[in-house]
Design a protein around this motif. Structure first.
Motif, PDB file in Angstrom:
ATOM      1  N   GLY A 146       0.784  -1.227   0.000  1.00 21.01           N
ATOM      2  CA  GLY A 146       0.000   0.000   0.000  1.00 21.01           C
ATOM      3  C   GLY A 146       0.815   1.276   0.000  1.00 21.01           C
ATOM      4  N   LYS A 147       2.140   1.177  -0.044  1.00 19.01           N
ATOM      5  CA  LYS A 147       2.975   2.376  -0.010  1.00 19.01           C
ATOM      6  C   LYS A 147       2.756   3.213  -1.271  1.00 19.01           C
ATOM      7  CE  LYS A 147       7.775   3.916   0.350  1.00 19.01           C
ATOM      8  NZ  LYS A 147       9.194   3.491   0.444  1.00 19.01           N
ATOM      9  N   GLY A 148       2.376   4.476  -1.085  1.00 21.09           N
ATOM     10  CA  GLY A 148       2.151   5.380  -2.205  1.00 21.09           C
ATOM     11  C   GLY A 148       0.833   5.165  -2.916  1.00 21.09           C
ATOM     12  N   ALA A 149      -0.031   4.295  -2.386  1.00 22.41           N
ATOM     13  CA  ALA A 149      -1.261   3.952  -3.094  1.00 22.41           C
ATOM     14  C   ALA A 149      -2.237   5.119  -3.150  1.00 22.41           C
ATOM     15  CB  ALA A 149      -1.919   2.747  -2.433  1.00 22.41           C
ATOM     16  N   ALA A 150      -2.352   5.882  -2.066  1.00 23.73           N
ATOM     17  CA  ALA A 150      -3.330   6.973  -2.042  1.00 23.73           C
ATOM     18  C   ALA A 150      -3.031   8.007  -3.119  1.00 23.73           C
ATOM     19  CB  ALA A 150      -3.342   7.630  -0.659  1.00 23.73           C
TER      20      ALA A 150
END
Length: 468
Positions: free
Chosen positions: A207-211
């Motif tokens: 989920g790193k950088g997903a937003a």
């Protein structure tokens, strides 16, 4: 099938300078020019402090060479040399040698990869303006899917390579590699195109950088004509507060798997036994935990407030799918496996579940990339591999657009199919009366689709601007 001639050992000679091995590249790269790929590369990619001065010169034609090589099937830097064989150099200007291209890629850093990522997004918008890649996007629901994969690498020279978790045959294993994170855009009647892609270390959290990528993908979808509802789908790695908040801020709906925790378990226990509705799938699906194939399930829903102790608390529908645990086939009472996801759509519960499960369409994009440009991660430098991954995404979108223009169900065909039928077609370059012409094989099985692509691109006349 038997060979019909008796050849001698010296009967094969590489001496024809007018033969073309990949005639379809002409149409695909003409489409790239019509949609401004070279212009975007020239405007956005700048390497101001190169390690090798000549390495940063002319980045636009060098990167276009990489994209063209990937369209033809290149999966490593040396394969780009196919563009300099036979009559290919007569068809294209500015074709660079693999060594020159490799020097440029090794100049890339994280910031330069961001520049190329911007090119990917804007070029996709231009492609959607030229080709109907997202049909009826203004009326239909548009889907944005996000997921990551782990590409294995070997040896000690790969920057960023580390051991990360991946699932093979339903089992979690540790594997050394690099982890691209991708977002795709699709509709119910179209194949997915890539809106964003970013290379990360193998051990990076999924989920790193997903937003940020979700927010950019929503913006790209809007620019590409998606004026209706947008639904963001993802697995448990993306069912977090930042991704949900990004969807809400952008006015998009979400359908995201939630990680099991005590609050989720309390919500599951509160579902009444009579609330479960049987749902049958068109085909068998694979249990993501056990790998077993199942053909039916039961679904239910319950209101749920996620992230209740944070400023981003949101109340939505917790839709739960349960299936019988295949590990206990002879149990006296059924043992269930629960798969909850949070959504704010207004779809009926069974339709919401089926729609969420269609998130697996992003795996077809990964299969195309692995069968093409991402068969290998070619360089030892992380920045070069980041640029390589983004060029692969641009090439994927170009192939998808070419398939739509070719028609005859090529709009949803795999990349390897498009290369075999449309791109890697041999031809002979001739110049009767100084007019270039390509002579292709007679009785080519897909000649109708090839000519449809050729005429829609080469014969395209852009609308003229009105003179005030």
């Amino acid at each position: 099938m038997q060979v019909s001639h008796r050849f001698a050992s010296d009967s094969a000679v590489f001496d024809d300078g007018n033969l073309v091995s990949c005639a379809g590249v002409v149409a695909v790269m003409t489409l790239a020019e019509q949609t401004g790929l070279s212009r975007l590369l020239g405007e956005k990619v700048h390497i101001s402090a190169p390690r090798i001065k000549s390495g940063s010169a002319n980045p636009a034609p060098k990167l276009a060479t990489v994209v063209a090589g990937m369209v033809a099937g290149a999966d490593c830097i040396d394969d780009v040399d196919i563009l300099r064989s036979g009559g290919m150099k007569s068809l294209f200007d500015g074709v660079y040698a693999p060594s020159t291209v490799g020097t440029l890629l090794r100049e890339f850093t994280f910031g330069h990869a961001r520049q190329l990522e911007s090119v990917l997004r804007e070029h996709l918008v231009a492609l959607c303006g030229r080709v109907d890649l997202l049909p009826n996007a203004a009326e239909q629901r548009v889907f944005i899917d996000i997921d990551s994969l782990l590409r294995p690498v070997y040896g000690h020279a790969k920057q960023g390579a580390s051991y990360g978790h991946t699932k093979i045959a339903g089992k979690q294993i540790l594997r050394k590699g690099l982890s691209p994170l991708a977002t795709t855009i699709s509709t119910a009647s179209s194949a997915p195109v890539i809106a964003g892609m970013r290379l990360r270390a193998g051990k990076a959290n999924s989920g790193k950088g997903a937003a940020r990528m979700v927010a950019q993908a929503i913006s790209t979808a809007r620019a590409a004509g998606a004026s209706g509802k947008i639904l963001v789908r993802g697995d448990s790695a993306y069912g977090n507060r930042k991704v949900v908040a990004a969807c809400v801020r952008a006015g998009a709906q979400f359908s995201l798997v939630m990680t099991r925790n005590p609050a989720i378990d309390r919500a599951l226990a509160a579902i009444d036994d009579d609330a479960w509705t049987p749902v049958s799938y068109p085909g068998a699906v694979q249990d993501p935990d056990t790998g077993a194939w199942i053909s039916d399930a039961e679904v239910a829903e319950i209101p749920y407030t996620a992230f209740a102790s944070t400023p981003d608390a949101i109340t939505a529908r917790l839709v739960v799918r349960r299936v019988k645990d295949a590990r206990y086939p002879d149990a006296l009472f059924p043992v269930w496996r629960y798969h909850p996801f949070l959504t704010n759509t207004d779809l009926p519960v069974t339709e919401a579940d089926v729609t969420h499960r269609q998130h697996a369409i992003i795996e077809t994009v990964f299969a195309d990339l692995i069968d093409g440009a991402l068969a290998h991660i070619p360089s030892g430098r992380f920045g070069a591999n980041s640029a390589w991954v983004l060029c692969a995404a641009i090439a994927h979108n170009l192939l998808r657009a070419a398939g739509v223009l070719a028609g005859e169900r090529h709009g949803r065909a795999r990349g390897s199919t498009l290369r075999r039928r449309i791109v890697n077609v041999p031809a002979r370059l001739a110049r009767p009366q100084r007019r270039p012409a390509l002579h292709l094989p007679s009785r080519w099985p897909w000649s109708k689709a090839w000519l449809a692509l050729w005429r829609s691109i080469i014969g395209h006349s852009p609308p003229q601007r009105a003179i005030p």
